[in-house]
Design a protein around this motif. Structure first.
Motif, PDB file in Angstrom:
ATOM      1  N   ALA A  19       0.836  -1.198   0.000  1.00 44.66           N
ATOM      2  CA  ALA A  19       0.000   0.000   0.000  1.00 44.66           C
ATOM      3  C   ALA A  19       0.867   1.244   0.000  1.00 44.66           C
ATOM      4  O   ALA A  19       0.572   2.233  -0.670  1.00 44.66           O
ATOM      5  CB  ALA A  19      -0.913  -0.013   1.218  1.00 44.66           C
ATOM      6  N   GLN A  20       1.953   1.203   0.757  1.00 42.56           N
ATOM      7  CA  GLN A  20       2.799   2.387   0.831  1.00 42.56           C
ATOM      8  C   GLN A  20       3.463   2.682  -0.507  1.00 42.56           C
ATOM      9  O   GLN A  20       3.821   3.821  -0.794  1.00 42.56           O
ATOM     10  CB  GLN A  20       3.843   2.226   1.943  1.00 42.56           C
ATOM     11  CG  GLN A  20       3.213   2.447   3.315  1.00 42.56           C
ATOM     12  CD  GLN A  20       4.005   1.833   4.435  1.00 42.56           C
ATOM     13  OE1 GLN A  20       5.128   1.344   4.246  1.00 42.56           O
ATOM     14  NE2 GLN A  20       3.442   1.837   5.630  1.00 42.56           N
ATOM     15  N   ARG A  49      -6.390  -1.546  -3.108  1.00 43.83           N
ATOM     16  CA  ARG A  49      -7.309  -2.540  -3.647  1.00 43.83           C
ATOM     17  C   ARG A  49      -8.674  -2.454  -2.979  1.00 43.83           C
ATOM     18  O   ARG A  49      -8.827  -1.882  -1.900  1.00 43.83           O
ATOM     19  CB  ARG A  49      -6.744  -3.946  -3.467  1.00 43.83           C
ATOM     20  CG  ARG A  49      -6.800  -4.456  -2.047  1.00 43.83           C
ATOM     21  CD  ARG A  49      -6.385  -5.907  -1.971  1.00 43.83           C
ATOM     22  NE  ARG A  49      -7.461  -6.787  -2.452  1.00 43.83           N
ATOM     23  CZ  ARG A  49      -7.412  -8.120  -2.355  1.00 43.83           C
ATOM     24  NH1 ARG A  49      -6.347  -8.706  -1.840  1.00 43.83           N
ATOM     25  NH2 ARG A  49      -8.410  -8.849  -2.776  1.00 43.83           N
ATOM     26  N   LEU A  71     -10.477   8.325   5.710  1.00 33.87           N
ATOM     27  CA  LEU A  71      -9.267   8.887   6.328  1.00 33.87           C
ATOM     28  C   LEU A  71      -8.218   7.804   6.581  1.00 33.87           C
ATOM     29  O   LEU A  71      -7.020   8.055   6.494  1.00 33.87           O
ATOM     30  CB  LEU A  71      -9.620   9.596   7.635  1.00 33.87           C
ATOM     31  CG  LEU A  71     -10.230  10.995   7.472  1.00 33.87           C
ATOM     32  CD1 LEU A  71     -10.756  11.505   8.791  1.00 33.87           C
ATOM     33  CD2 LEU A  71      -9.213  11.971   6.904  1.00 33.87           C
ATOM     34  N   ILE A  72      -8.675   6.584   6.887  1.00 35.90           N
ATOM     35  CA  ILE A  72      -7.705   5.502   7.062  1.00 35.90           C
ATOM     36  C   ILE A  72      -6.973   5.256   5.748  1.00 35.90           C
ATOM     37  O   ILE A  72      -5.808   4.891   5.733  1.00 35.90           O
ATOM     38  CB  ILE A  72      -8.395   4.223   7.581  1.00 35.90           C
ATOM     39  CG1 ILE A  72      -8.879   4.464   9.012  1.00 35.90           C
ATOM     40  CG2 ILE A  72      -7.443   3.035   7.565  1.00 35.90           C
ATOM     41  CD1 ILE A  72      -9.817   3.419   9.538  1.00 35.90           C
ATOM     42  N   HIS A  85      -3.678   6.767   5.421  1.00 39.88           N
ATOM     43  CA  HIS A  85      -2.662   6.353   6.384  1.00 39.88           C
ATOM     44  C   HIS A  85      -1.242   6.385   5.827  1.00 39.88           C
ATOM     45  O   HIS A  85      -0.300   6.736   6.503  1.00 39.88           O
ATOM     46  CB  HIS A  85      -2.968   4.954   6.910  1.00 39.88           C
ATOM     47  CG  HIS A  85      -2.064   4.539   8.025  1.00 39.88           C
ATOM     48  ND1 HIS A  85      -2.292   4.896   9.327  1.00 39.88           N
ATOM     49  CD2 HIS A  85      -0.898   3.846   8.028  1.00 39.88           C
ATOM     50  CE1 HIS A  85      -1.316   4.422  10.084  1.00 39.88           C
ATOM     51  NE2 HIS A  85      -0.457   3.777   9.327  1.00 39.88           N
ATOM     52  N   ARG A 141       0.903   9.413   6.385  1.00 45.45           N
ATOM     53  CA  ARG A 141       1.175   9.852   7.755  1.00 45.45           C
ATOM     54  C   ARG A 141       2.638  10.248   7.890  1.00 45.45           C
ATOM     55  O   ARG A 141       3.531   9.546   7.441  1.00 45.45           O
ATOM     56  CB  ARG A 141       0.867   8.710   8.719  1.00 45.45           C
ATOM     57  CG  ARG A 141       1.346   8.949  10.118  1.00 45.45           C
ATOM     58  CD  ARG A 141       0.949   7.767  11.004  1.00 45.45           C
ATOM     59  NE  ARG A 141       1.276   8.069  12.392  1.00 45.45           N
ATOM     60  CZ  ARG A 141       2.278   7.511  13.041  1.00 45.45           C
ATOM     61  NH1 ARG A 141       3.033   6.601  12.458  1.00 45.45           N
ATOM     62  NH2 ARG A 141       2.512   7.839  14.295  1.00 45.45           N
ATOM     63  N   ARG A 177     -12.264   4.597  -0.400  1.00 46.81           N
ATOM     64  CA  ARG A 177     -11.160   4.384   0.527  1.00 46.81           C
ATOM     65  C   ARG A 177      -9.882   4.070  -0.238  1.00 46.81           C
ATOM     66  O   ARG A 177      -8.801   4.554   0.103  1.00 46.81           O
ATOM     67  CB  ARG A 177     -11.502   3.237   1.480  1.00 46.81           C
ATOM     68  CG  ARG A 177     -10.506   3.078   2.587  1.00 46.81           C
ATOM     69  CD  ARG A 177     -10.871   1.912   3.465  1.00 46.81           C
ATOM     70  NE  ARG A 177     -10.850   0.658   2.724  1.00 46.81           N
ATOM     71  CZ  ARG A 177     -11.123  -0.514   3.262  1.00 46.81           C
ATOM     72  NH1 ARG A 177     -11.481  -0.602   4.528  1.00 46.81           N
ATOM     73  NH2 ARG A 177     -11.074  -1.611   2.541  1.00 46.81           N
ATOM     74  N   ALA A 178     -10.023   3.255  -1.284  1.00 47.39           N
ATOM     75  CA  ALA A 178      -8.846   2.936  -2.087  1.00 47.39           C
ATOM     76  C   ALA A 178      -8.323   4.190  -2.789  1.00 47.39           C
ATOM     77  O   ALA A 178      -7.118   4.417  -2.870  1.00 47.39           O
ATOM     78  CB  ALA A 178      -9.182   1.845  -3.102  1.00 47.39           C
ATOM     79  N   THR A 218      -6.116   6.721  -0.823  1.00 47.64           N
ATOM     80  CA  THR A 218      -4.689   6.463  -0.657  1.00 47.64           C
ATOM     81  C   THR A 218      -3.870   7.145  -1.749  1.00 47.64           C
ATOM     82  O   THR A 218      -2.655   7.132  -1.699  1.00 47.64           O
ATOM     83  CB  THR A 218      -4.372   4.952  -0.704  1.00 47.64           C
ATOM     84  OG1 THR A 218      -4.659   4.489  -2.022  1.00 47.64           O
ATOM     85  CG2 THR A 218      -5.183   4.174   0.300  1.00 47.64           C
ATOM     86  N   ARG A 228      -6.734   6.061  14.201  1.00 50.94           N
ATOM     87  CA  ARG A 228      -7.541   5.469  13.129  1.00 50.94           C
ATOM     88  C   ARG A 228      -6.977   4.121  12.707  1.00 50.94           C
ATOM     89  O   ARG A 228      -7.725   3.210  12.369  1.00 50.94           O
ATOM     90  CB  ARG A 228      -7.607   6.422  11.945  1.00 50.94           C
ATOM     91  CG  ARG A 228      -8.501   7.621  12.203  1.00 50.94           C
ATOM     92  CD  ARG A 228      -8.834   8.326  10.912  1.00 50.94           C
ATOM     93  NE  ARG A 228      -7.655   8.923  10.313  1.00 50.94           N
ATOM     94  CZ  ARG A 228      -7.263  10.182  10.515  1.00 50.94           C
ATOM     95  NH1 ARG A 228      -7.970  10.961  11.301  1.00 50.94           N
ATOM     96  NH2 ARG A 228      -6.181  10.650   9.959  1.00 50.94           N
ATOM     97  N   CYS A 237      -3.917  -3.742   3.979  1.00 46.25           N
ATOM     98  CA  CYS A 237      -3.975  -3.319   2.575  1.00 46.25           C
ATOM     99  C   CYS A 237      -4.033  -1.802   2.433  1.00 46.25           C
ATOM    100  O   CYS A 237      -3.842  -1.267   1.355  1.00 46.25           O
ATOM    101  CB  CYS A 237      -5.178  -3.945   1.874  1.00 46.25           C
ATOM    102  SG  CYS A 237      -4.946  -5.690   1.563  1.00 46.25           S
TER     103      CYS A 237
END
Lengths: 254, 357, 292
Positions: free
Chosen positions: A76-77, A82, A100-101, A104, A107, A164-165, A168, B196, B210
């Motif tokens: 993900a980073q 996905r 918001l997650i 992440h 951050r 959400r995807a 990111t 969070r 993920c």
């Protein structure tokens, strides 16, 4: 330099070969779709890319850098996001918190700064909210912003997961059956969004999908799988007309 | 009913959402600050305990309510905090060093327990923490050279810059201050990415990873922060009771600590404080009731029965705990006369399997 | 050598009791995914029922067993109906807490009942004192009886699960509640029966344990030792519970002999931590990953 490449990928589950020597390449900015009957190993490929399963063989490259051997959160980073076939949202959080997650990976503050909520953390939070609000606008989620996910209808949850995807800010977006469980209208919306994601956000999309209407409408290229192996690759029309694909779906002509 | 018209993202972030909150929490704070001058010694003593258990409850709430990890071993962290404080105080270390040390040592213990948590889920984690609790208790009992074994350790009152806080007021302000600081720290944490990430782990580990959440890091972090708060609680507890021995840190103590979270309301910081207050007040109510009951009913078993029944009753009838009850009452008044019975009802699943099949 | 055999015997006898309590955990866990923290307290209550029939009513030993097991089965079913059924489908941790609550209530209620109270009692058995010797090993009749009765109970349970209609229905329910319900198995009633069965097994364990620890309101805490047994065996496995119980019993017996003082009490927990670190789902546990 290739953007995203899968080479000779394979995995066995206790002797059963679920994915066998699958290779393909996704070009930057395209929509690439994997199709195939149930049990063809489509979702397994996603799980291999996300390193949820360890691959038995083969390699995965993002911009020529190997991903295999890394850990799931690194994926993900690196900018691969996905969605899931059966929706894996944070059920007891609001839509806004879910998105918001998604932020992440951006951050920057340390734990101590967060405990004190320093001005830097506040600025980062404001920026995160601004970015998330853009996604909310884009996907028309404003009226659900503060609702708990657990209470939302299936179609909306599917969109929240897409949001959400997107939050990111991925370079590569993996969509696992984006239209499953949606009604025709919602599927239509999904098709628009996928086109927009590619065109306006410039995100490359790798998708697993069953709905051939959606597939032919949005995909540039299609890969057909059956029983873990590649049986055809090409434009949607070419793959749909391929004898091996027809056979896989309908059985051998008598 | 209050409608907030939001014009700025900061309104979502700030701690007090509207003037009403500032007023009511300010009033509560003012009352608490004035408490030493208003109530008698006995009530003050209960307030000490409520503050101490609130800090522990907050620690557990972070772990259980927000990160979704189960612990039946928090009495062990309480013990680490208490014994660190007692031993350092005996060496003449000032409290503003020994207290952080208590937190630090507990956090270290939390890291150790957090490590198996990376691989263990649900009930297996509960058993592992339970085992940890029993082992720590036994180590304290046997390591007589350090801990005094079963004869325990005595503590002197807290001393800050030569001022001894042996009165009720001084120690109360210390406890209250630390409680407020803990609440603020956790509120800050929960409105930033780390908080969070905890919630993400609670709701779906696979999805969290993920999204780029490092499960190992955040799970151990949650254990460490939770243990650190519990350690601070333990240090204060040691001062409050001024004598500590292994039997104060048994598995039963751990279970009682978890009930703070359950009774208060899982997933609400308010719940930790409400649960702690309830846990302290309940025995007082029971001892009041004892005078009116026949001898065999009012014996030693009464407390266990009432405690058990309260626990069962809450879980069946008010799964959201005391804070959930308060939310419902408040909503009822706000919406009067339009409150509907099912407003807070959650959908029931037939059976939620944790066997991951 | 004879000392080792002696320890083996003591360990197996103690392990049998752990195994029976662990069996109770596993039966309920398999069926309802609930870990019953009150299992030890059910055993305690079974001990008190046995005490009532044997000492107060003066019934013979076999009648005492039947009475205690039957009474506990009823109590178990009652608990399921009143307390557990309303929270069916809630998160596992919530349900664990409710069984902890049940444990508190049972421990408290026992002290309130006239004739039970907070005192410690001995439960007379027909094989209390005798010993016999084979080679150099001294067999206490008590220990042999415990082992024999545990084996007999296991055999009965095996036959029950293998051949009786109810036993098969219970197995089906444990595997997949929804599918079992679709096949016409009354899942709720079966769950109630399983609680009854498990409480009955607990009563049996209580009777076997009573000569060693006496009957008192806190004897249920030995149930905490059975946790490690259940976990070592893998929480969802019936044979695992037996093996786990025996392992814990043996480890304790040998730790008490060869390790420094105090180690005996934590040996079970050290073993469980080691097992969990090596195999997070126990020795016989199934490892499965969530599907996405």
């Amino acid at each position: 330099m290739s953007f995203f490449k899968v080479a000779n990928l394979g995995i066995n589950f206790g002797g059963v070969v679920a994915v066998d020597k699958v290779s393909f390449e996704v070009r930057r900015g395209e929509v690439y779709t994997i199709i195939g009957p149930n049990g063809a190993g489509k979702t397994t490929i996603f799980n291999l890319i996300g390193l949820i399963y360890p691959a038995t063989s083969g390699q995965i490259f993002l911009e020529d850098k190997p991903l295999t051997g890394s850990v799931p959160h690194r994926i993900a980073q690196l900018g691969i996001a996905r969605t899931f076939q059966n929706i894996e949202l944070f059920e007891h959080a609001t839509v806004l918190q879910n998105l918001l997650i998604g932020r992440h990976r951006h951050r920057a503050a340390s734990l101590w700064q967060e405990l004190l909520f320093t001005p830097a953390v506040r600025r980062a939070e404001l920026a995160a909210r601004e970015a998330v609000e853009q996604v909310i606008d884009f996907l028309d989620l404003a009226k659900y912003r503060d609702s708990l996910v657990a209470g939302l209808p299936y179609g909306v949850r599917k969109v929240v997961e897409l949001g959400r995807a997107l939050a990111t800010e991925p370079r590569l977006l993996l969509l696992d059956e984006p239209s499953s469980g949606l009604n025709p209208e919602e599927t239509d919306d999904m098709a628009f969004w996928i086109e927009d994601i590619r065109r306006h956000l410039g995100v490359t999309v790798l998708m697993v999908e069953h709905d051939m209407n959606l597939v032919s409408r949005v995909s540039d290229r299609v890969l057909a799988l059956n029983l873990g192996t590649v049986i055809a690759e090409g434009t949607p029309a070419e793959v749909q007309a391929h004898p091996a694909v027809i056979e896989a779906y309908l059985g051998k002509a008598a | 009913m209050r409608f907030l018209f939001k014009t700025d993202y900061d309104q979502d972030i700030r701690l007090f959402k509207h003037g009403g909150q500032v007023f009511w929490y300010g009033l509560l704070m003012a009352l608490l600050l004035a408490a030493p001058f208003l109530v008698d010694e006995y009530v003050m003593s209960q307030l000490h305990f409520i503050c101490i258990y609130s800090i522990v409850g907050l620690g557990l709430m972070l772990l259980v309510g927000f990160t979704g990890q189960i612990s039946l071993g928090h009495a062990a962290f309480l013990a680490v905090g208490a014994y660190t404080e007692a031993l350092l105080q005996a060496k003449g270390v000032p409290v503003f060093i020994s207290l952080p040390c208590a937190a630090l040592f507990s956090a270290a213990a939390g890291l150790i327990v957090g490590l198996p948590a990376l691989r263990l889920k649900g009930i297996y984690l509960a058993i592992a923490t339970l085992a940890f609790n029993v082992i720590v208790e036994e180590v304290i009992t046997r390591w007589e050279g350090l801990t005094g074994g079963n004869s325990g350790l005595h503590l002197k009152p807290v001393e800050i810059f030569g001022v001894t806080l042996d009165g009720d007021a001084g120690f109360f302000y210390l406890c209250l201050g630390l409680t407020v600081l803990s609440i603020l720290a956790l509120m800050n944490l929960l409105r930033s990415p780390t908080g969070r990430a905890f919630v993400a782990i609670r709701d779906s580990e696979i999805s969290a990873s993920c999204m780029g959440v490092n499960l190992a890091k955040y799970k151990t972090l949650s254990f460490a922060i939770s243990a650190a708060l519990t350690g601070i609680g333990g240090a204060l507890y040691a001062h409050k009771v001024s004598f500590i021995s292994p039997e104060q840190f048994t598995l039963l103590q751990s279970i009682e600590l978890v009930t703070i979270v359950i009774l208060g309301g899982v997933g609400f910081l308010h719940g930790a404080v409400l649960g702690a207050a309830f846990l302290i007040v309940l025995p007082q109510l029971i001892s009041l009731a004892k005078d009116y009951l026949p001898a065999n009913v009012g014996g030693t078993g009464l407390q266990a029965v009432v405690f058990g029944l309260v626990l069962i009753g809450f879980i069946i009838f008010e799964p959201l705990g005391l804070y959930g009850r308060w939310l419902k009452v408040r909503t009822w008044f706000e919406l009067f006369p339009f409150y509907r019975k099912g407003m807070f009802r959650r959908q029931k699943s037939y059976m939620k399997s944790e066997r991951l099949r | 050598m004879s000392q080792v055999l002696q320890l083996l015997l003591a360990g197996v006898a103690q392990g049998c009791v752990y195994a029976l309590v662990a069996l109770g955990f596993v039966l309920i866990y398999k069926a309802t995914e609930t870990v019953n923290f009150a299992q030890g307290d059910l055993m305690m209550l079974g001990g008190f029922f046995a005490l009532t029939s044997s000492v107060i009513l003066g019934w013979p030993y076999w009648a005492t067993i039947v009475f205690a097991v039957a009474a506990m089965a009823a109590v178990g079913m009652l608990i399921e109906r009143l307390v557990l059924r309303p929270v069916l489908g809630q998160p596992a941790f919530t349900v664990v807490m409710i069984t902890i609550g049940v444990g508190y209530v049972l421990r408290g209620v026992v002290t309130m009942i006239p004739g039970w109270g907070t005192d410690t009692y001995t439960l007379p058995t027909p094989f209390s004192e005798g010993v016999f010797q084979i080679g150099e090993v001294i067999f206490a009749v008590q220990q042999v009886a415990v082992i024999g009765m545990t084996a007999a109970l296991c055999a009965v349970l095996y036959l029950f699960f293998r051949f009786s209609k109810l036993g098969v229905a219970m197995q089906a329910t444990s595997q997949n509640q929804l599918a079992a319900a679709y096949m016409g198995i009354p899942v709720r009633r079966v769950n109630m029966m399983i609680w009854g069965l498990s409480a009955g097994v607990a009563a049996f364990a209580g009777i076997l344990l009573a000569p060693a620890t006496f009957v008192h309101s806190n004897m249920g805490f030995i149930g905490l030792k059975a946790f490690p047994a259940a976990v070592v065996g893998g929480f969802g496995s019936v044979p695992g519970a037996i093996v786990g119980g025996l392992i814990i019993g043996l480890v304790e017996a040998f730790a008490g002999r060869y390790m420094p003082e105090g180690f005996k009490d934590v040996a079970a927990y050290v073993v469980v931590l080691v097992v969990l670190l090596l195999r997070p789902s126990g020795i016989f546990g199934e490892t499965a990953q969530k599907k996405v």
